[in-house]
Motif scaffolding. Structure first.
Motif: not given
Length: 139
Positions: A71-100
């Motif tokens: 998942y690229t966003a915290p919920s379907p109605d929110e913007p993605p954590f990151v988009q192409p061109g974004d600069t990201v700092k260490a510790g910033e969220t990239l995505y969510i992985l749902e496992v079990m």
């Protein structure tokens, strides 16, 4: 029994805030037991694969480490954590992985620029599935 999702979300947020790997909650007939594999000693960090680059740029591919839903966003109605061109700092969220049915936020291990997102939101992934093309940045 009805499920109080606001209580569940509150407990999950407390787990994240406190950095807990496991939480057990009982109230009346309701018993909730949550685990967060991201804090498990067996959890893996996203793998970074460095492809050969003709231009000499420090470009890398971040891949999935487990089977799950990407998942690229915290919920379907929110913007993605990151988009192409974004600069990201260490510790910033990239995505969510749902496992079990457990949602884990996956953070950047180092500063980088997002070049492209390689999977669609909600896509099933498996270990080794390419997720992002990135360019490393100096800290």
């Amino acid at each position: 029994m009805t499920t109080d999702f606001s209580k569940l979300e509150s407990l999950m947020e407390q787990m994240r805030t406190l950095g807990l790997a496991e939480l057990h909650f009982e109230e009346g007939d309701t018993i909730i037991h949550l685990t967060n594999d991201a804090h498990s000693p067996h959890a893996q960090k996203p793998e970074v694969v460095t492809p050969a680059s003709e231009s000499g740029n420090a470009q890398h591919t971040i891949t999935a480490t487990m089977h799950g839903q990407f998942y690229t966003a915290p919920s379907p109605d929110e913007p993605p954590f990151v988009q192409p061109g974004d600069t990201v700092k260490a510790g910033e969220t990239l995505y969510i992985l749902e496992v079990m049915k457990t949602l884990s936020r996956i953070d950047a291990d180092f500063p980088c620029r997002i070049l492209s997102i390689l999977q669609a939101d909600g896509q099933s992934v498996e270990p080794g599935t390419p997720l992002f093309m990135i360019e490393t940045l100096d800290a």
